[in-house]
Design a protein around this motif. Structure first.
Motif: not given
Ligand code: C2E
Ligand code: MG
Ligand code: MG
Ligand code: MG
Length: 289
Positions: A271-272, A274-275, A279
């Motif tokens: 998930a990180l 993409t996140d 960000a």
């Protein structure tokens, strides 16, 4: 009075040493059963490339969840495992689990190199190269997706032998990193002889670099040293935007720390990918690699 006091202090001391020894023995016994009981797992902490703003690597960090004690920090049990030799078996498990995960990410098209910590005890063990080779083979993993981290104490005892082992590991395509760089007692002259791709600046320097001039200079010196020796430099323990800004400005190549993420399980890591990209891409920096 003084005498009785002395005696009771002495007895207290004996009692506490005694319970410490018993505690250690208990932990040792539990540790020897932990592998069979499946109590270990690995977490992964992202490593962010400052040039591309992308996560390029993950450090694999072992976790032991004890059935009664709960989480036991690696800084607590790894030294015990090194002392009684069980680190060899635990280390094999880590290698296997990390290669398996790296292969899963490869198959998903995720370009992540996994860094594994090698204890000095494992590194001195005659079988280490073979162990690494077998783990790669078992999981059909290309060597370029594996990195090994070794602290200075890992090679200082027998530099000649360490150079031989590291050379062979490195020639097989696996990257090599010096962990906790700057905290050892070794001379710098050994560095130029070592086939090492990366220097990892110890987190204690990174933590204090903004407030403390000396630490700032040490971080800067390590980055310069890495550059002139043609090694990439990675900062561990990055916790703030300010630290990151300085590191990028100084030309540090890669950052790792709570500012990006704590060590997480593979799902959260994905998930990180993409996140974090969305960000926190740091401003592109002009410094060369
Ligand atoms: P290390 O290899 O220097 O790993 C970095 C440690 O710093 C990790 O602690 C990581 O969680 C922590 N860290 C990273 N960024 C930050 C930050 O921004 N703030 C703070 N407060 N901490 C940060 P961890 O996971 O507790 O591991 C401690 C040490 O235990 C490792 O230090 C390594 O020496 C050893 N270790 C961990 N896993 C293994 C393993 O699989 N095999 C061996 N031989 N040793 C391991
Ligand atoms: Mg490490
Ligand atoms: Mg470290
Ligand atoms: Mg450490």
């Amino acid at each position: 009075l003084a005498k009785t006091q002395q005696r009771s202090q002495f007895q207290f001391y004996i009692a506490s040493v005694d319970s410490e020894i018993r505690e250690r023995k208990r932990l040792e016994k539990d540790l020897s059963e932990a592998l069979g009981k499946d109590e270990f797992h690995l977490l992964y902490q992202p490593q962010l490339d400052y040039k591309s703003g992308r996560i390029v690597g993950a450090e694999a960090l072992i976790r032991w969840i004890h059935p009664e004690r709960g989480f036991v920090p690696p800084d607590h049990f790894i030294p015990i495992a090194e002392n009684n030799g069980s680190i060899i078996e635990i280390g094999l498990w880590v290698l296997d689990a990390a290669c398996q995960q790296a292969k899963i990410w490869q198959d998903k098209g995720l370009d992540i190199k996994i860094a594994v910590n090698l204890s000095a005890v494992q590194f001195k063990d005659a079988g280490i190269e073979e162990d690494i080779r077998r783990a790669l083979e078992k999981h059909q993993l290309a060597a370029q997706y594996l990195e090994v981290e070794i602290t200075e104490t890992g090679f200082m005892e027998n530099l000649t032998k360490a150079i031989e082992i590291l050379t062979r590991i490195n020639q097989s395509g696996i990257s090599t990193a010096v962990d906790d760089f700057g905290t050892g007692y070794s001379s710098l002259s050994y560095l130029k002889q070592l086939p090492v791709d990366k220097l990892k600046i110890d987190k204690q320097f990174v933590w204090d670099m903004v407030e403390n001039k000396q630490d700032f200079s040490i971080v800067q010196a390590i980055i310069h040293l890495g550059k002139s020796l043609n090694m990439r430099v990675i900062a561990e323990g990055v916790e703030t935007a300010e630290q990151e800004a300085h590191l990028i400005e100084m030309g540090c190549n890669i950052g790792q720390g709570y500012y990006y993420s704590k060590p997480v399980d593979p799902e959260a890591f994905e998930a990180l990918l993409t996140d974090l990209k969305a960000a926190q891409i740091p401003a592109p920096c002009s410094t060369s690699n």
